[in-house]
Scaffold this motif. Structure first.
Motif, PDB file in Angstrom:
ATOM      1  N   MET A 185       0.786  -1.127  -0.105  1.00 28.63           N
ATOM      2  CA  MET A 185      -0.106   0.134  -0.058  1.00 28.63           C
ATOM      3  C   MET A 185       0.937   1.162  -0.277  1.00 28.63           C
ATOM      4  SD  MET A 185      -1.439   0.101   3.861  1.00 28.63           S
ATOM      5  CE  MET A 185      -2.471   1.218   3.664  1.00 28.63           C
ATOM      6  N   HIS A 186       0.378   2.338  -0.132  1.00 26.38           N
ATOM      7  CA  HIS A 186       1.147   3.604  -0.241  1.00 26.38           C
ATOM      8  C   HIS A 186       1.953   3.833   1.002  1.00 26.38           C
ATOM      9  CE1 HIS A 186       2.172   7.778  -0.865  1.00 26.38           C
ATOM     10  NE2 HIS A 186       1.588   8.393   0.032  1.00 26.38           N
ATOM     11  N   VAL A 250      -6.726   8.510 -15.351  1.00 24.22           N
ATOM     12  CA  VAL A 250      -6.862   8.502 -13.946  1.00 24.22           C
ATOM     13  C   VAL A 250      -8.030   7.660 -13.607  1.00 24.22           C
ATOM     14  CG1 VAL A 250      -8.426  10.556 -13.634  1.00 24.22           C
ATOM     15  CG2 VAL A 250      -6.827   9.539 -11.792  1.00 24.22           C
ATOM     16  N   THR A 251      -8.107   6.759 -12.629  1.00 27.59           N
ATOM     17  CA  THR A 251      -9.420   6.083 -12.312  1.00 27.59           C
ATOM     18  C   THR A 251     -10.232   6.818 -11.121  1.00 27.59           C
ATOM     19  OG1 THR A 251      -8.427   5.085 -10.012  1.00 27.59           O
ATOM     20  CG2 THR A 251      -7.833   4.131 -12.107  1.00 27.59           C
ATOM     21  N   PRO A 252     -11.628   6.542 -11.291  1.00 27.38           N
ATOM     22  CA  PRO A 252     -12.310   7.130 -10.108  1.00 27.38           C
ATOM     23  C   PRO A 252     -11.954   6.780  -8.913  1.00 27.38           C
ATOM     24  CG  PRO A 252     -13.879   5.814 -11.979  1.00 27.38           C
ATOM     25  CD  PRO A 252     -12.185   5.568 -12.196  1.00 27.38           C
ATOM     26  N   LEU A 257     -10.905   8.505  -3.512  1.00 26.33           N
ATOM     27  CA  LEU A 257     -10.387   7.958  -2.132  1.00 26.33           C
ATOM     28  C   LEU A 257      -8.901   8.399  -2.136  1.00 26.33           C
ATOM     29  CD1 LEU A 257     -11.835   4.474  -2.428  1.00 26.33           C
ATOM     30  CD2 LEU A 257     -12.781   6.169  -1.166  1.00 26.33           C
ATOM     31  N   ASN A 258      -8.446   8.303  -0.693  1.00 31.31           N
ATOM     32  CA  ASN A 258      -6.810   8.541  -0.544  1.00 31.31           C
ATOM     33  C   ASN A 258      -6.665   7.488   0.488  1.00 31.31           C
ATOM     34  OD1 ASN A 258      -6.880   9.858   2.071  1.00 31.31           O
ATOM     35  ND2 ASN A 258      -8.188  11.365   0.835  1.00 31.31           N
ATOM     36  N   GLU A 259      -5.493   7.288   0.861  1.00 33.00           N
ATOM     37  CA  GLU A 259      -4.884   6.386   2.028  1.00 33.00           C
ATOM     38  C   GLU A 259      -5.582   6.423   3.279  1.00 33.00           C
ATOM     39  OE1 GLU A 259      -1.010   6.917   3.871  1.00 33.00           O
ATOM     40  OE2 GLU A 259      -1.021   9.088   3.272  1.00 33.00           O
ATOM     41  N   MET A 260      -6.213   7.713   3.623  1.00 35.19           N
ATOM     42  CA  MET A 260      -6.738   8.064   4.663  1.00 35.19           C
ATOM     43  C   MET A 260      -8.339   7.134   4.807  1.00 35.19           C
ATOM     44  SD  MET A 260      -4.189   9.004   6.489  1.00 35.19           S
ATOM     45  CE  MET A 260      -4.965   8.841   8.015  1.00 35.19           C
ATOM     46  N   ILE A 268      -9.774  -5.405   0.311  1.00 42.13           N
ATOM     47  CA  ILE A 268     -10.707  -4.852  -0.733  1.00 42.13           C
ATOM     48  C   ILE A 268     -10.067  -3.382  -1.024  1.00 42.13           C
ATOM     49  CG2 ILE A 268     -12.999  -3.790  -0.834  1.00 42.13           C
ATOM     50  CD1 ILE A 268     -13.227  -6.668  -1.430  1.00 42.13           C
ATOM     51  N   PHE A 269      -9.468  -2.932  -0.184  1.00 43.44           N
ATOM     52  CA  PHE A 269      -8.709  -1.487  -0.495  1.00 43.44           C
ATOM     53  C   PHE A 269      -7.362  -1.639  -1.125  1.00 43.44           C
ATOM     54  CE2 PHE A 269     -12.105  -0.540   2.400  1.00 43.44           C
ATOM     55  CZ  PHE A 269     -12.290   0.764   2.067  1.00 43.44           C
ATOM     56  N   LYS A 270      -7.120  -2.927  -1.643  1.00 43.46           N
ATOM     57  CA  LYS A 270      -5.696  -3.054  -1.991  1.00 43.46           C
ATOM     58  C   LYS A 270      -5.545  -3.072  -3.536  1.00 43.46           C
ATOM     59  CE  LYS A 270      -1.782  -6.313  -2.208  1.00 43.46           C
ATOM     60  NZ  LYS A 270      -1.199  -7.768  -2.005  1.00 43.46           N
ATOM     61  N   MET A 271      -5.033  -2.303  -4.056  1.00 42.78           N
ATOM     62  CA  MET A 271      -4.794  -1.834  -5.545  1.00 42.78           C
ATOM     63  C   MET A 271      -3.568  -1.291  -6.269  1.00 42.78           C
ATOM     64  SD  MET A 271      -7.469   1.586  -5.332  1.00 42.78           S
ATOM     65  CE  MET A 271      -8.465   0.399  -4.173  1.00 42.78           C
ATOM     66  N   ASN A 272      -3.400  -1.472  -7.213  1.00 40.10           N
ATOM     67  CA  ASN A 272      -1.941  -1.176  -7.872  1.00 40.10           C
ATOM     68  C   ASN A 272      -1.983  -0.247  -9.011  1.00 40.10           C
ATOM     69  OD1 ASN A 272       0.922  -0.831  -8.192  1.00 40.10           O
ATOM     70  ND2 ASN A 272       1.038  -3.070  -9.180  1.00 40.10           N
ATOM     71  N   PRO A 273      -1.849   1.245  -8.916  1.00 44.63           N
ATOM     72  CA  PRO A 273      -1.176   1.564  -7.900  1.00 44.63           C
ATOM     73  C   PRO A 273      -2.033   2.141  -6.833  1.00 44.63           C
ATOM     74  CG  PRO A 273      -1.523   3.271  -9.510  1.00 44.63           C
ATOM     75  CD  PRO A 273      -1.990   2.028 -10.309  1.00 44.63           C
ATOM     76  N   PRO A 274      -1.523   2.131  -5.571  1.00 47.25           N
ATOM     77  CA  PRO A 274      -2.279   2.000  -4.402  1.00 47.25           C
ATOM     78  C   PRO A 274      -3.078   3.400  -3.968  1.00 47.25           C
ATOM     79  CG  PRO A 274       0.018   2.534  -3.806  1.00 47.25           C
ATOM     80  CD  PRO A 274      -0.169   1.997  -5.186  1.00 47.25           C
ATOM     81  N   LEU A 275      -3.908   3.543  -3.125  1.00 41.40           N
ATOM     82  CA  LEU A 275      -4.781   4.752  -2.957  1.00 41.40           C
ATOM     83  C   LEU A 275      -3.288   5.726  -2.179  1.00 41.40           C
ATOM     84  CD1 LEU A 275      -7.967   3.750  -1.497  1.00 41.40           C
ATOM     85  CD2 LEU A 275      -7.449   4.556  -3.843  1.00 41.40           C
ATOM     86  N   ARG A 276      -3.141   6.766  -2.724  1.00 40.65           N
ATOM     87  CA  ARG A 276      -1.924   7.573  -2.107  1.00 40.65           C
ATOM     88  C   ARG A 276      -2.573   8.658  -1.175  1.00 40.65           C
ATOM     89  NH1 ARG A 276       2.454   5.457  -3.928  1.00 40.65           N
ATOM     90  NH2 ARG A 276       2.632   4.505  -5.942  1.00 40.65           N
ATOM     91  N   GLY A 277      -1.719   9.662  -0.995  1.00 41.94           N
ATOM     92  CA  GLY A 277      -1.967  10.781   0.035  1.00 41.94           C
ATOM     93  C   GLY A 277      -2.813  11.871  -0.401  1.00 41.94           C
TER      94      GLY A 277
END
Length: 421
Positions: A185-186, A250-252, A257-260, A268-277
């Motif tokens: 993750m990020h 860019v994806t929806p 969403l972001n890392e927080m 379920i929140f694991k994706m590549n690239p990850p949710l960032r800051g």
């Protein structure tokens, strides 16, 4: 037989709508107006009518991973999302890295797909090797190793040079594996709170910077998949400023969403690239608004719930998104006056189609009747039990949105009708 779509509303400018009837015959729009008559009439009751959406980044998993998705189920899911043209990634088993393997997938598409599905060919054999495919022999609209980054600059140079000579795009999943260090993750705030290894932004941005320089040298159309970091946006913006033929998506989920927003060690929140800051998220929104990022694509990535039922470490990357992309974007951005409806439709249909020379519907006489109808008024909760995809791995389950797709036509044929499902 003439089909009449009655009492629809189309976008005129920004968020301004006008009432319209559309007559369709033999797959083509033959008349626009009011009080039109035909043998079959569907009353849209004021719903939004637009050309079908175009998604250049989906994973349909066939052949090889049909427990996750098939071309049939993926295309039905696309239709339910109002998407009439999709481009499927080549990380299948086998990888379509020869004309024969590529044709085998084309045959399945022709037999099973209910929407217009274009198959990518890989850049290299088996995706992870340093041997280029025979691009000349491959009848593909574009080449990509999506799922892995091309690790060697020399291989990317050779690929771009050959693709440029064929006037075909190179589409890049940018990921320098030497910088991954086992991240899931990020690398930011949340990974430290959860005690999970992080993925730095430079894993992505460093390859983008490299590739933009190579694209400048070769003149290829270079497209960046699922941009996620501020530094990536900066690199793409600078490349465009220098006249490089670089485009980006860019994806929806990276916009919304972001890392927080990750509540726990939940795959379920694991994706590549990850949710960032949050700063990265703001840069993505600004980049889409100013044209640095050209359009929106879902990176629809189905997995079984068994695979995604645990934590980040062992689960595969990816979430589904093609059935909810318009509703999520409409609710989070148009409803909040952060972008216009006209802008959203443009970034989810016109621009990807134009930049990749793909077919799309047009709401004009003579236009191909690839059409989507959306209900902008009724609020509903996203429920993965309703999906037509075989997969339901999404963090948006339960989100309340507007903009449900009510009807989808491809070449004038109804491929999804909410009232019949």
């Amino acid at each position: 037989m003439k089909l009449i779509l009655k009492n629809g509303q189309r976008v005129v400018k920004d968020n301004e709508l006008e009432s319209i009837d559309i007559a369709i015959e033999e797959g083509v729009i033959v008349e626009l107006g009011h009080d039109l008559e035909g043998e079959q009439v569907i009353d849209l009751k004021g719903k939004l009518i637009t050309n079908g959406l175009v998604d250049i980044h989906v994973h349909f998993r066939e052949p090889g991973f049909t427990d996750k998705e098939t071309i049939l189920s993926g295309s039905k899911a696309s239709a339910r999302g109002g998407v009439t043209t999709v481009c499927a990634m080549p990380n299948t088993n086998p990888v379509p890295d020869t004309p024969e393997k590529f044709q085998a997938i084309q045959d399945i598409i022709e037999r099973d797909s209910v929407v217009k599905t274009f198959q990518y060919a890989p850049i290299t054999e088996e995706l992870r090797t340093d041997k280029l495919v025979d691009m000349v022999a491959m009848d593909s609209f574009a080449f990509t190793n999506d799922g892995v980054g091309v690790q060697t600059a020399g291989i990317m140079y050779e690929a771009m040079k050959l693709a440029a000579s064929l006037d075909k795009p190179i589409v890049a999943h940018t990921e320098d594996e030497s910088l991954l260090y086992g991240g899931v993750m990020h690398e930011g705030i949340r990974n430290k709170e959860l005690g999970l290894p992080g993925i730095m932004g430079i894993v992505e941005s460093s390859q983008i910077a490299r590739d933009i320089l190579i694209a400048k040298e070769t003149g290829v159309h270079y497209h960046v998949c699922h941009v996620s970091s501020k530094e990536s946006v900066d690199a793409i913006r600078e490349g465009k400023r220098q006249g490089v033929n670089v485009t980006a998506e860019v994806t929806p989920h990276h916009l919304i969403l972001n890392e927080m927003d990750i509540p726990s060690d939940n795959a379920i929140f694991k994706m590549n690239p990850p949710l960032r800051g949050k700063e990265d998220q703001r840069a993505l929104i600004e980049g889409l608004a100013d044209g640095t990022i050209d359009f929106i694509a879902t990176d629809h990535a189905p997995h079984t719930m068994e695979e995604k039922s645990g934590g980040f470490i062992d689960a595969p990357f990816g979430i589904v998104g093609i059935e909810t992309s318009f509703a999520l974007m409409y609710t989070h951005f148009v409803e909040k006056n952060l972008m216009t409806l006209e802008f959203l439709i443009d970034r989810m249909s016109h621009l990807p189609a134009r930049l990749f020379n793909l077919p799309m519907g047009e709401l004009k006489v003579g236009g191909v009747a690839d059409i989507a109808v959306f209900d902008l008024e009724k609020e509903y909760a996203i429920n993965s039990d309703d999906y037509l995809s075989k997969a339901a791995n999404t963090p948006f389950n339960g989100y309340k949105v507007k903009g449900m797709c009510a009807l989808t036509l491809v070449d004038g044929e109804i491929v999804y009708h909410a009232f019949e499902n």
